[in-house]
Design a protein around this motif. Structure first.
Motif, mmCIF file in Angstrom:
data_model
loop_
_atom_site.group_PDB
_atom_site.id
_atom_site.type_symbol
_atom_site.label_atom_id
_atom_site.label_comp_id
_atom_site.label_asym_id
_atom_site.label_seq_id
_atom_site.Cartn_x
_atom_site.Cartn_y
_atom_site.Cartn_z
ATOM 1 N N ALA A 164 50.694 95.800 -17.007
ATOM 2 C CA ALA A 164 49.684 95.494 -15.986
ATOM 3 C C ALA A 164 49.603 96.619 -14.958
ATOM 4 C CB ALA A 164 50.023 94.170 -15.303
ATOM 5 N N ALA A 165 50.757 97.180 -14.591
ATOM 6 C CA ALA A 165 50.763 98.257 -13.604
ATOM 7 C C ALA A 165 50.104 99.516 -14.144
ATOM 8 C CB ALA A 165 52.205 98.553 -13.174
ATOM 9 N N ALA A 166 50.318 99.810 -15.419
ATOM 10 C CA ALA A 166 49.688 101.001 -16.012
ATOM 11 C C ALA A 166 48.166 100.875 -15.969
ATOM 12 C CB ALA A 166 50.176 101.191 -17.439
ATOM 13 N N ILE A 167 47.642 99.680 -16.258
ATOM 14 C CA ILE A 167 46.185 99.470 -16.200
ATOM 15 C C ILE A 167 45.690 99.580 -14.767
ATOM 16 C CG2 ILE A 167 44.338 97.817 -16.660
ATOM 17 C CD1 ILE A 167 46.132 96.638 -18.880
ATOM 18 N N ALA A 168 46.456 98.963 -13.838
ATOM 19 C CA ALA A 168 46.053 99.018 -12.429
ATOM 20 C C ALA A 168 46.123 100.443 -11.889
ATOM 21 C CB ALA A 168 46.955 98.099 -11.604
ATOM 22 N N TRP A 169 47.114 101.201 -12.321
ATOM 23 C CA TRP A 169 47.262 102.601 -11.887
ATOM 24 C C TRP A 169 46.010 103.403 -12.269
ATOM 25 C CZ3 TRP A 169 51.439 106.366 -14.235
ATOM 26 C CH2 TRP A 169 51.416 107.575 -13.532
ATOM 27 N N ALA A 170 45.521 103.166 -13.477
ATOM 28 C CA ALA A 170 44.336 103.897 -13.933
ATOM 29 C C ALA A 170 43.111 103.561 -13.088
ATOM 30 C CB ALA A 170 44.060 103.572 -15.398
ATOM 31 N N ARG A 171 43.108 102.388 -12.449
ATOM 32 C CA ARG A 171 41.958 101.976 -11.645
ATOM 33 C C ARG A 171 42.157 102.251 -10.156
ATOM 34 N NH1 ARG A 171 40.220 96.028 -14.131
ATOM 35 N NH2 ARG A 171 40.188 96.650 -16.339
ATOM 36 N N ALA A 205 58.736 93.234 -9.420
ATOM 37 C CA ALA A 205 58.017 92.334 -8.515
ATOM 38 C C ALA A 205 56.894 93.050 -7.760
ATOM 39 C CB ALA A 205 58.998 91.666 -7.551
ATOM 40 N N PRO A 206 57.153 94.169 -7.076
ATOM 41 C CA PRO A 206 56.026 94.837 -6.402
ATOM 42 C C PRO A 206 55.018 95.434 -7.376
ATOM 43 C CG PRO A 206 58.028 96.172 -6.246
ATOM 44 C CD PRO A 206 58.432 94.842 -6.798
ATOM 45 N N LEU A 207 55.494 95.856 -8.551
ATOM 46 C CA LEU A 207 54.571 96.399 -9.547
ATOM 47 C C LEU A 207 53.564 95.348 -9.989
ATOM 48 C CD1 LEU A 207 56.344 98.678 -12.184
ATOM 49 C CD2 LEU A 207 54.519 99.283 -10.597
ATOM 50 N N LEU A 208 54.067 94.175 -10.373
ATOM 51 C CA LEU A 208 53.177 93.126 -10.863
ATOM 52 C C LEU A 208 52.330 92.565 -9.738
ATOM 53 C CD1 LEU A 208 52.212 91.495 -13.224
ATOM 54 C CD2 LEU A 208 54.162 89.949 -12.946
ATOM 55 N N GLY A 209 52.932 92.409 -8.553
ATOM 56 C CA GLY A 209 52.151 91.928 -7.415
ATOM 57 C C GLY A 209 51.002 92.857 -7.084
ATOM 58 N N ALA A 210 51.253 94.165 -7.112
ATOM 59 C CA ALA A 210 50.194 95.133 -6.841
ATOM 60 C C ALA A 210 49.154 95.146 -7.954
ATOM 61 C CB ALA A 210 50.808 96.525 -6.669
ATOM 62 N N ALA A 211 49.625 95.000 -9.202
ATOM 63 C CA ALA A 211 48.671 94.970 -10.321
ATOM 64 C C ALA A 211 47.731 93.779 -10.203
ATOM 65 C CB ALA A 211 49.441 94.916 -11.644
ATOM 66 N N LEU A 212 48.239 92.617 -9.773
ATOM 67 C CA LEU A 212 47.378 91.453 -9.586
ATOM 68 C C LEU A 212 46.333 91.719 -8.510
ATOM 69 C CD1 LEU A 212 49.999 88.544 -9.767
ATOM 70 C CD2 LEU A 212 48.386 89.266 -11.530
ATOM 71 N N ALA A 213 46.749 92.418 -7.458
ATOM 72 C CA ALA A 213 45.799 92.716 -6.377
ATOM 73 C C ALA A 213 44.683 93.638 -6.852
ATOM 74 C CB ALA A 213 46.536 93.359 -5.206
ATOM 75 N N VAL A 214 44.995 94.532 -7.776
ATOM 76 C CA VAL A 214 43.993 95.473 -8.265
ATOM 77 C C VAL A 214 43.108 94.842 -9.333
ATOM 78 C CG1 VAL A 214 43.656 97.657 -9.507
ATOM 79 C CG2 VAL A 214 45.382 97.487 -7.700
#
Length: 581
Positions: free
Chosen positions: A349-356, A394-403
């Motif tokens: 999820a973080a890798a996808i969010a990072w790209a965005r 935890a912060p990775l997934l939390g941030a990915a959800l926000a994105v």
């Protein structure tokens, strides 16, 4: 929300605050840390990290530094005049891990905010509070070094991800990496991963990243050089101490830090190209690795190479924190989704969010992904890496959800929290256990009761009856050693530390050997007492390995003529014999 959750989790993790006893919460390492702090306060030398009541007269060399002893000793010294020694120790064993818990949860919030803004904080905080495996390192009584190192790694990831913002971030990142290495070597793979990410950032961005990378490298090397004489006898600099802070670790920290500073210096030049920076980085990396291999070739061997093969099979392979991924799948399949699936979900999820995400937050995402991936890879080798992996997820997934989730604020807040709870380690563990129960029912397999027999004799209070015996040397199974040191005046032979090769080997010679072998070793080592616990898992391994050995005979109620059974009141099933000479 942060203080509310901290208080709630702290109460759950604090049996001593809810009518229990703090001694019930001590693991073997916790008990040994307590003994080490007591010895320090009673006058043992600062650089003397030998447990002299272990395997006398040589003692057992302990492979961690004094850094964790400092806050524990200070709390005890500050509160002892008011509540006494026992009360001060209890306060230290409650206050220190719960302080680390607050620091960890705060860092999770800060990291999530840096990755995706305030909307990421609540789901990240909820995920950290539901990380059941991770929170064990912050329970009351957990005074070993793992909690502090986990907090330092979160701090390293937070600050390294902001190294292009202000000089204090890379300076703090380098210092925290050095402190972690000074405490223990377990986090070196994560430090290396973060260091590689920073190096790649400097290679790619050039002058824009040079200042922060240079400060981080100089801070790492400088802090390591300052800490070494403070916590390590300089006379041991050239010894191949591979499992703790010593010459080899100092070479890695100093060489790696100075090497990063040199790469950053090259990157700062206007004429430098990415090809040049990559070439310089490869050359410096090869130089540091080559110097390490030439100076300390012993450290390139397997970490447990010196351990008695019998100890590897009968004890080390049964220690939960050393289980590998394949053995976890075989032995605890119901836990694998929470242990390994959760970080994988977070990283994808973080890798996808990072790209965005925007370019200004690219470094922070890359550093957190590198750190979490390193934790995850360590967990595939030894499960102990999974606890830190869960917390950094935890912060990775939390941030990915926000994105990735819709931006309607009212709906987002509810949905993000629900998704975070559903994807949390606690929910995944419950799902795994439910699936295992269903499979067992389909197969008509009887339900197993893990730890159904509470008489395991591994707690500190379990050995209290031994304190009434005249002071002597006790030969018992490995996991009981630290508890005996913490609760009695006796010396021990065996303890759960890989450096204690001779003592653990002598214990196995007695437990697995014939009467003649057992008598000889007991005499040579001047053993006064033999102590066993028939229901302890480790003791059962010995009886199964050698059905005619001393351990098996004692469990069956047979007593050879060189032992005399001693009556013990309490002890949770503990049995003791005096050696007849």
């Amino acid at each position: 929300m942060l203080p509310l959750l901290w208080v709630s989790v702290a109460l759950v993790l604090s049996p001593s605050l809810l009518g229990g006893n703090i001694l019930d919460a001590l693991s073997t390492d916790d008990a040994m840390h307590l003994v080490e702090v007591r010895d320090l306060l009673n006058g043992q030398g600062w650089y003397d990290l030998v447990q002299h009541r272990g395997m006398p007269p040589d003692g057992i060399s302990i492979h961690w530094s004094r850094i964790i002893d400092i806050p524990l000793a200070l709390i005890i010294l500050a509160t002892r005049p008011f509540v006494g020694q026992a009360g001060a120790e209890a306060l230290a064993m409650i206050a220190w891990p719960l302080t680390l818990l607050g620091a960890a949860m705060t860092l999770v919030c800060r990291i999530a905010d840096k990755l995706a803004g305030p909307r990421a904080v609540v789901p990240a905080l909820a995920l950290s509070a539901l990380g059941v495996a991770t929170l064990g390192h912050f329970r009351a009584g957990c005074i070993d070094h793992h909690g502090a190192q986990t907090v330092l790694m979160l701090g390293l990831a937070l600050c390294a991800g902001q190294l292009d913002r202000h000089w204090r971030y890379p300076a703090l990142a380098g210092a925290m990496a050095a402190f972690s290495m000074a405490i223990g070597v377990e986090m070196i793979p994560i430090i290396v991963a973060v260091g590689l990410a920073v190096t790649l950032f400097a290679i790619w961005r050039g002058a824009a990243a040079a200042r922060g990378a240079r400060i981080l490298g100089l801070s790492l090397a400088g802090t390591a050089f300052v800490l070494f004489p403070l916590f390590v006898d300089v006379a041991t600099l050239l010894r191949p101490v591979c499992d703790s802070f010593g010459g080899p670790v100092l070479l890695l920290a100093g060489g790696g830090g100075l090497g990063l500073a040199m790469i950053a210096t090259v990157a700062a030049r206007p004429a430098s190209t990415r090809a040049l920076r990559l070439t310089v980085a490869a050359g410096i990396g090869a130089l540091v690795a080559g110097a390490f291999a030439l100076a300390f070739p012993e450290c390139l061997r397997a970490p447990y190479g010196a351990v008695d093969p019998r100890i590897q099979t009968l004890w080390l392979d049964t220690v939960v924190e050393t289980l590998s991924f394949p053995r976890m799948v075989r032995n605890f399949p119901e836990e694998c989704l929470a242990v390994f699936g959760y970080p994988l979900i977070a990283m994808v999820a973080a890798a996808i969010a990072w790209a965005r995400s925007g370019k200004e937050r690219s470094l922070a995402w890359g550093i957190m992904l590198a750190a979490t991936a390193a934790h995850f890879c360590v967990s595939l080798w030894e499960i102990r890496g999974a606890t830190a992996a869960a917390l950094s997820s935890a912060p990775l997934l939390g941030a990915a959800l926000a994105v990735l989730m819709p931006t309607v604020e009212a709906a987002y807040a509810r949905r993000a929290l629900v998704v975070a709870v559903l994807l949390s380690p606690l929910s995944l563990l419950s799902l795994g256990e439910a699936a295992k129960a269903a499979v067992d029912r389909i197969r008509a397999k009887p339900a197993t009761q893990a730890a159904a027999d509470a008489r395991r004799c591994t707690g500190v209070r379990d050995v209290q009856p031994l304190a009434a015996l005249p002071t002597g040397r006790v030969l018992s199974f490995i996991d009981l050693g630290p508890a005996i040191l913490a609760e009695t005046p006796h010396s021990i032979i065996a303890a759960p530390y890989h450096r204690n090769v001779a003592g653990n080997g002598a214990m196995l010679d007695v437990m697995l050997g014939s009467d003649a072998v057992a008598r000889r070793v007991l005499t040579e080592r001047a053993i006064d007492y033999v102590v066993i616990c028939p229901s302890a898992a480790e003791q059962a391994n010995y009886a199964r390995e050698a059905p005619q050995g001393l351990a098996a005979r004692l469990v069956k109620g047979e007593t050879p003529d060189f032992l005399v059974r001693l009556p013990l009141e309490g002890g949770n099933g503990l049995m003791a014999w005096r050696v007849v000479r």
